[in-house]
Design an enzyme around this catalytic site. Sequence first.
Site, PDB file in Angstrom:
ATOM      1  CB  SER A   1     -21.138  25.962  95.469  1.00  0.00           C
ATOM      2  OG  SER A   1     -21.015  26.159  97.414  1.00  0.00           O
TER       3      SER A   1
ATOM      4  CG  ASN B   1     -33.522  29.207  96.704  1.00  0.00           C
ATOM      5  OD1 ASN B   1     -34.109  30.083  97.218  1.00  0.00           O
ATOM      6  ND2 ASN B   1     -32.928  28.025  97.095  1.00  0.00           N
ATOM      7  CD1 TRP B   2     -32.585  35.411  93.475  1.00  0.00           C
ATOM      8  CD2 TRP B   2     -33.763  37.128  94.417  1.00  0.00           C
ATOM      9  NE1 TRP B   2     -32.620  36.466  92.711  1.00  0.00           N
ATOM     10  CE2 TRP B   2     -33.292  37.155  92.687  1.00  0.00           C
ATOM     11  CE3 TRP B   2     -35.115  37.803  94.341  1.00  0.00           C
ATOM     12  CZ2 TRP B   2     -34.076  38.352  91.741  1.00  0.00           C
ATOM     13  CZ3 TRP B   2     -35.124  39.173  93.663  1.00  0.00           C
ATOM     14  CH2 TRP B   2     -34.896  39.101  92.434  1.00  0.00           C
ATOM     15  CE  LYS B   3     -30.270  28.607  98.943  1.00  0.00           C
ATOM     16  NZ  LYS B   3     -29.509  27.972  99.282  1.00  0.00           N
TER      17      LYS B   3
ATOM     18  N   GLY C   1     -27.764  29.631  94.513  1.00  0.00           N
ATOM     19  CA  GLY C   1     -28.931  30.639  95.646  1.00  0.00           C
ATOM     20  C   GLY C   1     -27.649  31.018  95.630  1.00  0.00           C
ATOM     21  N   GLY C   2     -26.340  31.892  96.627  1.00  0.00           N
ATOM     22  CA  GLY C   2     -25.667  33.032  96.789  1.00  0.00           C
ATOM     23  C   GLY C   2     -25.679  33.875  95.368  1.00  0.00           C
TER      24      GLY C   2
ATOM     25  CD  GLU D   1     -30.365  22.932  95.288  1.00  0.00           C
ATOM     26  OE1 GLU D   1     -29.820  23.780  94.440  1.00  0.00           O
ATOM     27  OE2 GLU D   1     -31.168  23.020  96.047  1.00  0.00           O
TER      28      GLU D   1
ATOM     29  CD  GLU E   1     -31.027  26.162 102.631  1.00  0.00           C
ATOM     30  OE1 GLU E   1     -32.325  27.372 102.149  1.00  0.00           O
ATOM     31  OE2 GLU E   1     -30.113  26.421 101.675  1.00  0.00           O
TER      32      GLU E   1
ATOM     33  CG  HIS F   1     -34.369  23.917  99.317  1.00  0.00           C
ATOM     34  ND1 HIS F   1     -32.869  24.117 100.147  1.00  0.00           N
ATOM     35  CD2 HIS F   1     -33.755  24.406  97.549  1.00  0.00           C
ATOM     36  CE1 HIS F   1     -32.239  24.280  99.504  1.00  0.00           C
ATOM     37  NE2 HIS F   1     -32.516  25.000  98.358  1.00  0.00           N
TER      38      HIS F   1
ATOM     39  N   GLY G   1     -23.843  26.407  99.523  1.00  0.00           N
ATOM     40  CA  GLY G   1     -23.365  27.160 100.568  1.00  0.00           C
ATOM     41  C   GLY G   1     -21.830  27.454 100.887  1.00  0.00           C
TER      42      GLY G   1
HETATM   43  P1  13P Z   1     -25.481  28.082  96.721  1.00  0.00           P
HETATM   44  O1  13P Z   1     -25.901  27.951  95.369  1.00  0.00           O
HETATM   45  O2  13P Z   1     -26.240  29.120  98.002  1.00  0.00           O
HETATM   46  O3  13P Z   1     -24.774  27.148  97.724  1.00  0.00           O
HETATM   47  O4  13P Z   1     -27.192  27.282  97.076  1.00  0.00           O
HETATM   48  C1  13P Z   1     -27.734  26.876  96.603  1.00  0.00           C
HETATM   49  C2  13P Z   1     -28.980  26.747  96.623  1.00  0.00           C
HETATM   50  O5  13P Z   1     -29.919  25.945  98.167  1.00  0.00           O
HETATM   51  C3  13P Z   1     -30.511  26.568  95.665  1.00  0.00           C
HETATM   52  O6  13P Z   1     -31.726  25.999  95.964  1.00  0.00           O
END
Ligand code: 13P
Length: 273
Positions: free
Chosen positions: A225, A13-15, A246-247, A178, A108, A106, A184
């Site tokens: 993470s 997930n590149w956000k 994510g990251g 999640e 966020e 999600h 993150g």
């Molecule tokens: P991180 O891997 O950066 O913690 O993000 C997880 C995430 O929200 C994937 O959707």
Amino acid sequence: MKRDLRQKFVVGNWKMHTTATEAMQLARAVVDGIGIDGMGVKEDDRVFVMICPPFPYLALVGEILKGSRVLLGAQNLYPEKEGAFTGEVSPTMLLDLGCKFVILGHSERRHKLGESDAFINHKVRVALAAGLDVILCVGETLEQRKANQTEALLDRQLTCGLADVPADTLIRLSIAYEPVWAIGNLEHHATPQQAQDAHAVIRRRFAQMFGEKSAQALAIQYGGSVKPDNAAALLCRDGVDGALVGGASLIADQFLAIVLAAISASRTKRKSA
Ligand code: 13P
């Protein structure tokens, strides 16, 4: 390849990251890395890999993924076919661009953009009806975990998020656990045991809602993470069917290392089955 997302499903997930050039370079590096010769991936390795770029780059990245085993997914949608919804993106548009999946609920979007369970449920139903597969994200905040409300929260997000979802679409649904406190977060990710326990809670609740058979077929990913150094320990746990990354998905080598950990966990699982 027979579809069984429980054989490990790794999603990047590149956000809201990358420029167009970076997006193309990253997608190319993932495709090349996963190519049959790239990292020892075998034709019969049942690992599913998907990347979810920002909306503006879906078409560009989609071109690069064509003919590869990497799927294209979207990070969100608006639950209407078309109309006067300035700035929004419909399920039809996503399908048109070659998206197979969409991530919904999600944390966020729940916490930073104020999406409610009811709105998320509407999106889930519309996406499935349109023919998109759905990854529904659920997870508790740190306060909720500290107050022993994790199970109740997961129960609520699943009950509301999946209300009135037709049984014949469940096969196109997966869940991502999640925990908000682990996203993150360089200091905290869920321990493999915490992830396994939460996944068991989710599968139990899913079985109550839709029956044991559907629950056993359900893929549940862990997200929060996930990095090359913790992926193997998480992915070998019973009931942890993949990772939503994510990251680390923004760095090709890291994402590929996580995919490799998933392949190895999947091979071990098949051998012991
Ligand atoms: P991180 O891997 O950066 O913690 O993000 C997880 C995430 O929200 C994937 O959707």
